[in-house]
Scaffold this motif. Sequence first.
Motif: not given
Lengths: 153, 166, 670, 233
Positions: C556-563
Amino acid sequence: MPNPEQTVVFRRAVVALNGGSSDARIVRLAAGVARQWKAELVAVHVVEIDWTQPLDADIAGRSEDVQRVLDLAEETAEDCQYKIEPVLLQARDVGAALVDEATEQRADMLILGLPYRKRFGGDFAIGSTIPYVLKNAPCAVWVVREPIPEESA
Amino acid sequence: MKVVIVGCGRVGAVLAEAFEKAGNDVIILDRSTGAFDKLPSTFRGNAVRGDGTDEDVLRRAGAQDADVFLALTEGDNRNVMAAQLATEALNVGRVLAKVNDPVRAAAYADLGLATICRTNLMEDTILGFAGLSTAQRPPILAPQRTHPGGEHHRAEAEPAAAPSEA
Amino acid sequence: MIGGRRPLKGRKLADRRVRIERPHAAYFRWSGPGQLTAKESASRPTTPLGRLWARVKAAVIGRPLASEDEIGERLSKKKALAIFSSDAISSSAYATEEILRVLILGGAAALVLGLQVSIAIAVLLIAVAISYRQVCLAYPTGGGSYSVSKRNFGRGASLVAASALLIDYVMTVAVSTSSAVEQITSAVPALIDERVLIGVAAIALITIGNLRGIREAGNIFAVPTYLFLGSALLMIGIGVYRIVILGEHGAYDPNQLIRQTGETAEGVGLLLLVRAFAAGAVALTGTEAIATGVPAFKPPEARNAATTLAIMAALLGTLFIGITFVAVNFGITHLELPEQQTVISQVARRTYGDGTIPFFLFQSFTAVLLFLAANTSFNAFPRLLAILAKDGFMPRQFALRGDRLAFSYGIIVLATVAAGLVILFRGETHLLIPLYAVGVFIDFTISQAGMIRHWLRERTPGWRRRLTINTFGCVLTAIVAVVVTTAKAPQSLLVLLLIPCLVGLMRFIHRQYDAQAEELRVRDDTVIAGPHREQRVVVPINGINRAVVQALNFARTVSGDVRAVFVTDDEAEGEELRARWERQFPGLPLVIVESPYRAVVSPVVAYLDVLDQAWPPDKEAPITIVVLPEYVARHWWDRVLYNQTARRMKAALVGREHTVIADVPYRRSH
Amino acid sequence: MFVLVVGGGKVGYYLAKELVESGHEVVLMEKDHARADQIADEIGSIVIAHDGCEGKYLAEAGANRADIVAAVTGDDEDNLVICQMAKHHFDVPRTIARVNNPKNEELFKHLGVDELISPTRMILGSIEQDIPVHELLHLGSLGGSDLELIEAPLLPGSSRSRRAVRSSRSSARDVRSRSGRTRSSPKATRSSRSAARSARRRSTASSSGTPSRSADALAVCGRGVAFALAERT
């Protein structure tokens, strides 16, 4: 060459570093002399702490510039194939700290450098440390003056 | 108007004469009588030899309830103390102390004492003369609050602040 | 003591000082603003296994040395002569034998011609030496044939020279070691069956010595070289005295010769002489060493090197001719039966007396000198490899110095190949010789040709005379190269074949490095701005646990698009997880991939493919970051229990484009 | 505790020395270089040879981190200004001023100086209490006046003094009466020191029960002289 006839100049010397150009000179000198009798060398750098901070404030330990002074001294000594033990101090007054450290280290020689000051027309500012040390040191004191650079001599 | 000047130096003497010419009642104090030589022979105000920081001396000279009190000796601390005495004990309306140390000048303005700082004045003036930008300080540092002893005559203290701010 | 600060009192009542501990001092040295120098302790291994290995290494090859510890010792002529000429001078130990081995085929009459052949070779030696003096003077920075030809001809010729040199260095080790072992077995025939073992052991010892970085070797080299020189010259002196003054003479016994060769004499033909000449030409090997090492001399480097070269050539010539003279006049040839005996050992036996102490001493001096000759290659071969590696013709590892400042990889390669050759040829020198010397002469020729180019281009004062010398040298060595190659056929052809192979290999390596460099090149006038591609994160999970939580937090710190992706073969398990997921990770998308075929890795990869395809084709492809939660096992032995899936996942994704793999290790905090 | 002492006269010198001996961090400001050097020579590198009235030098001396500023110069106006600067400009929690003119006491108190040392008043008090003159030990003459500082008890009956002060006042009296018994000065030093110790103990004891429960007594003793100051921590 070690000469048994010659008297031992010192067995343990404190070399006072001020972070200036004279440091390398006095370390080299000290190493050269010390080698003849396998004398011990202690490099002492005193960081003066003004009264706005407590004496044990975390200042010298974090300053890269301060550490470098001792690191360079160690390196200079190694260049001369000699070992120097670095000591870093914080004190209110450089002279007093040097004298106290020399006393505690049981040094029989205190070596200071007197750098040539290019600013203000060029001179040797003896300051207050050298007179203090000369007056109070428990051991012999060497003050090594830098030569005056050619162009301004 | 009763004007008390502590310190008969160049500034003190000039001011004494000026206040007197303007028809004011002037009392000037100095620790040495020689200082009064600077006053013109026509000076008819009250010149008193004595320490301006001594309450008794001030009272004897009649400094009580003066309208203006100027502490203009060469000693910053003497000025400050005289001015504070005037504010605290002598019920003077408008008090000014000359404080040449900028730090102290600002500190006492903060404490509620109007101060004038020669160092600041000259610095600003000369910088301005040389065309450099200055700190834009007012010539007289107005008191920033009521002096600790000034509560009981707040009424006098406040008008004192207003003109010096202008 | 608080925070590394120790308060101390002074002599005066109020004097205080605080001594500051310097935590960095054990590991680093601040050498400039924003610049650290690591000390030895910073590179000390931290794992127990690493420490053990370091200890073993330290015991075998010594403690690591810092780069500045390299001793730039300048050599006096005396030391340099010993160091650089051990290779050349040692060849006198087997050169005579090689000539006689050929001439023996012509019978006793032919053997007598050995002296003439050796004189011819000595003449060649003088020519080569004079030519190389020019190299010394023209290239005071070290004129190996590689650098001379690189400067004068460019890449092609220099690579040929380098390959020839490399082969030659390997051969030097193999030949010198074998010959040394033969000297030992000649003196102590009982050891004859162990000679391969002795040879390999000797190479191993020399290898360890070199890995330790025996740079302080000046004296080690000087002593045996001078001992050999002295005792060999004494031996020749005694021999000549006995032959010329006392008139001693030994004739070849034809029966003996037949017993040795197993065939009858074939008569003295020109071909035989040429072959003998080619065989004896090994005496010249190592002559180039001084020209390569000019910078190691005391100033004036070039002049000292040239003088040393002349002395060396004179000594070598004297030894070679002298030994041949004595051998021929005493009727000595090599013996296979009943015991294998080298020619030089028989000469020594004859002059000093069998079984005498001087004989054994001489034999041991000879053996030691030959080992030292092998050692010179251990110096030169890795250096050449390092130069080649720096130029991009060899793998970069060869340019790296080991703990002891030696080029460890080059040393190991040389040792391995040379030991292989010794084993392959059963430690027999004369079997190795045909492969030897071919490369040397190719090398001589190339560097002399390079010198011709050099003089034509430079035209410094006296260039005409120098040009003549080098042209003569070039022509002579070229002829000899051809002669040697043809005379030693078919084995020598192997070398001729090997050279293009090596050149091809080096060109290939160079192309690879070039291509890679081009691929990675960044224009030096570009200002690098921040990233501009979109990023999305996929976290394959195996349930909800601390490792997974940590990985998701990182994601979640790397990108807003996490799945998160969960692969399962059990529908119920999936449903259960989803319920818990929605409770514990509200708003975080979870994809449950049912995998009835129980595969785990490939469904994840397939899901990534689907994600990629779903991306709008007109937008730049995003970077997909696959975050793998990884549990770090406490001990090395239970590592096998964990992360097998993660490992397979990494293997499956490593080549995938636009994909970054990020490991998030979960370590227990104690 | 970090104590900034301004004024290197006898009072300042002994104050600094005793404070250092009892383990406090002390810096002493003395504008006269010769005197400053002399003190540094005797006590060590705690002397700043600058005028403590200058704001700049006060800042350099670390006034902003001082726990106590003691202004003990010979000039009332200097002492006042130092304390006021310390109090209001540097936020020093506790200021102590020496007052030479007893008439100024009122003003100083009024202007926020926490503690006053008034040698004049003390002598007056002593005379009033009819203490034999020969028992008074000379400590130092005060600049510009004929007065001598001999002892520093806090006098009873000062209606404006705070409770904490009052709590130590009784012990200060103790100190005086004890040291008064001793005649010879070297002995006096020792006994006054032990007296100070006991004063500290007593004042702590006597302060319990008063509203300033945390009051700790700072006992300072010089050559035959004992100061006992209560200070609120």
